[in-house]
Write an enzyme that holds these catalytic residues in place. Structure first.
Site, PDB file in Angstrom:
ATOM      1  N   SER A   1       1.004   6.502  42.266  1.00 35.95           N
ATOM      2  CA  SER A   1       2.115   6.511  43.325  1.00 35.95           C
ATOM      3  C   SER A   1       2.551   7.924  43.867  1.00 35.95           C
ATOM      4  CB  SER A   1       3.204   5.585  42.941  1.00 35.95           C
ATOM      5  OG  SER A   1       3.009   4.315  42.546  1.00 35.95           O
TER       6      SER A   1
ATOM      7  N   SER B   1       4.015   4.025  45.395  1.00 41.23           N
ATOM      8  CA  SER B   1       5.498   3.379  45.836  1.00 41.23           C
ATOM      9  C   SER B   1       6.200   4.591  46.330  1.00 41.23           C
ATOM     10  CB  SER B   1       5.818   2.929  44.514  1.00 41.23           C
ATOM     11  OG  SER B   1       5.957   3.818  43.504  1.00 41.23           O
TER      12      SER B   1
ATOM     13  N   LYS C   1      13.462  10.580  44.845  1.00 40.55           N
ATOM     14  CA  LYS C   1      13.038   9.078  44.691  1.00 40.55           C
ATOM     15  C   LYS C   1      14.320   8.158  44.365  1.00 40.55           C
ATOM     16  CE  LYS C   1       9.219   6.206  43.603  1.00 40.55           C
ATOM     17  NZ  LYS C   1       7.841   6.217  42.943  1.00 40.55           N
TER      18      LYS C   1
END
Length: 485
Positions: free
Chosen positions: A176, A152, A76
């Site tokens: 998330s 997210s 990420k």
């Protein structure tokens, strides 16, 4: 090769069925072929990946390999990676090249020998539930390209669900990891707060942020999480406690497991089709020998309003450093210091980040601190106490991960409250600091549905064992989106 589990890939590398370079080349080829439809990567590090794959092949040949040596993974884009852009999906950090590795990156790649394929798209500064707030554009759900993948960690889940990476790192401040995992048919786990180092992870809300992993199976998630977890003296919130061997406990029977079903999680607002999928999963657990009982988490309806006081307050503090002088985007043509601050932050941050900074600044301001922030912290304690009492009677808490399957891009972007309610079942675990995970348990109108498991502190191993036993009896985790076979 992208259909193999991480263990099968590791076995293939050791048996010389294929090399890490061949494995890495395969995934880089899939990224090149498919990611234009998904937008799941911000940066692809192809040359660096192939060099790392060659180094991994040398380690394998020398007999100096760990469980992840030579396995391609995606990061990420919230984790600092030495020499590679770390943008947090924001214009504010678009040109930031990190001068060091986050501890998670160091453990997985430098020490573990895993190969980094690139950096995944996400909501800007991890603020969002749909991956529509990224400076680099929205991510598309591989199950339906007109729908969101969740957020997210939307880029991480889209990449894994589409077979562009076997697993990816992710972070979870209010859901998330679990919410996007549910919306894309993946297994995602957020460990106990403090279990994985936050050093080098760009902060959103420091008392809530926690790193974890998304993968196809609980077995793969156990392997990656074990490599990530552990004490880190560079993180003051890291817990000095031995890490369990999560893979070793996967085969244990769950006969006699006590599962609690919070009545508040099955109340108004839950899609009937999602409820049906969860009820079928509960029957499967009973067939495996578990017992279920209804419990109550009476303060859970307060988790969303509590979160949207605590998290923005911490965000307003953490993001104060991005002002064009100390860190981040600097506006051009400014004439005064004040103008530089205003224009740099106004140009660098997107609308959702600005909204949360303003909320956080307001609740921390003189005259409102006691009324909002202090009261929210007291309610947070009540939410924690609910779970403490629940775990006196049950071993794990089970419920839906999301109220409904993935929604269409743009459907909720003009209504922040509707967007925030998408995390109604996941936020409480962050406020309490508990480990939690999402496991695929069905399809509704061709879209994945996730089941959430919440455990007591440091019981990541139990959660992974429960999920693995469920996945040995079902095949929902083996489903893949059409068009990405």
């Amino acid at each position: 090769m992208h259909k193999l589990t991480i263990k099968q890939m590791a076995d293939g590398l050791r048996a010389k069925t294929f090399s890490s370079r061949e494995l890495t080349t395969h995934f880089l080829g899939r990224i090149e072929a498919h990611d234009a439809r998904l937008n799941s990567f911000i940066t692809v590090t192809a040359d660096r990946a192939l060099a790392a794959a060659d180094a991994a092949d040398a380690r394998l040949a020398a007999g100096d390999a760990g469980p992840l040596t030579g396995i391609p993974l995606a990061q990420k884009d919230i984790f600092c990676t030495d020499g590679v852009r770390t943008s947090c999906a924001s214009k504010m950090l678009d040109r930031f090249i990190a001068p060091y590795d986050a501890t998670v990156v160091r453990k997985l790649h430098v020490e573990g020998g895993a190969v980094m394929l690139g950096k995944c798209n996400m909501d800007e500064f991890a603020m969002g539930s749909s991956n529509e707030t990224s400076w680099y554009g929205p991510v598309h759900n591989p199950w339906d390209l007109e729908r969101v993948p969740g957020g997210s960690s939307g880029g991480s889940v889209a990449a894994v669900a589409a077979g562009l990476a076997p697993a990816a790192t992710a972070t979870d401040t209010g859901g998330s990891i679990r919410q996007p995992a549910a919306l894309t048919g993946l297994t995602g786990i957020k460990p106990t707060y403090g279990r994985v180092s936050r050093y080098g992870m760009i902060a959103f809300a420091s008392s809530l942020d926690q790193a974890g992993v998304v993968a196809h199976t609980a077995e793969d998630a156990a392997t990656v999480l074990h490599a990530m977890a552990g004490f880190d003296p560079l993180d003051s919130t890291s817990l000095d406690r031995e890490v369990d061997d999560y893979s070793a406990g996967l085969g244990e029977s769950i006969k006699g497991l006590r599962i609690g079903l919070p009545s508040e999680y099955f109340a108004e607002g839950l899609d009937p089709a999602v409820r049906s999928s969860i009820e079928v999963a509960i029957k499967q657990f009973e067939a495996l020998g578990a017992t279920v009982k209804e419990i109550s988490l009476p303060n859970s309806p307060l988790s969303v309003p509590t979160y949207y006081v605590v998290a923005p307050a911490e965000a307003s503090s953490n993001l104060a450093r991005f002002d064009g002088a100390r860190y981040g985007h600097r506006a051009e043509g400014v004439k005064t210091l004040e103008e530089m601050y205003k224009r740099s932050r106004g140009e660098g941050f997107g609308a959702e980040v600005q909204r949360r900074i303003m909320i956080g600044t307001y609740v921390l301001s003189h005259g409102y601190y006691d009324a909002y922030y202090l009261k929210a912290q007291k309610v947070r304690r009540l939410i924690y106490d609910d779970f403490r009492r629940a775990f006196e009677d049950v071993d794990v808490v089970l419920g839906p991960t999301t109220p409904a399957p993935a929604f269409k891009l743009g459907d909720k972007s003009e209504d922040p409250v509707a967007m925030y309610l998408n995390d109604i079942y996941t936020i409480a675990a962050n406020l309490a600091g508990l480990p939690a995970m999402s496991v695929p348990c069905g399809l509704v109108d061709g879209l994945p549905v996730g089941m959430q498991l919440i455990g007591n502190f440091f019981e990541e191993g139990r959660l992974l064992n429960v999920a693995h036993q469920y996945q040995q009896a079902t095949e929902w985790h083996l489903q893949s989106p059409a068009g990405f076979a």
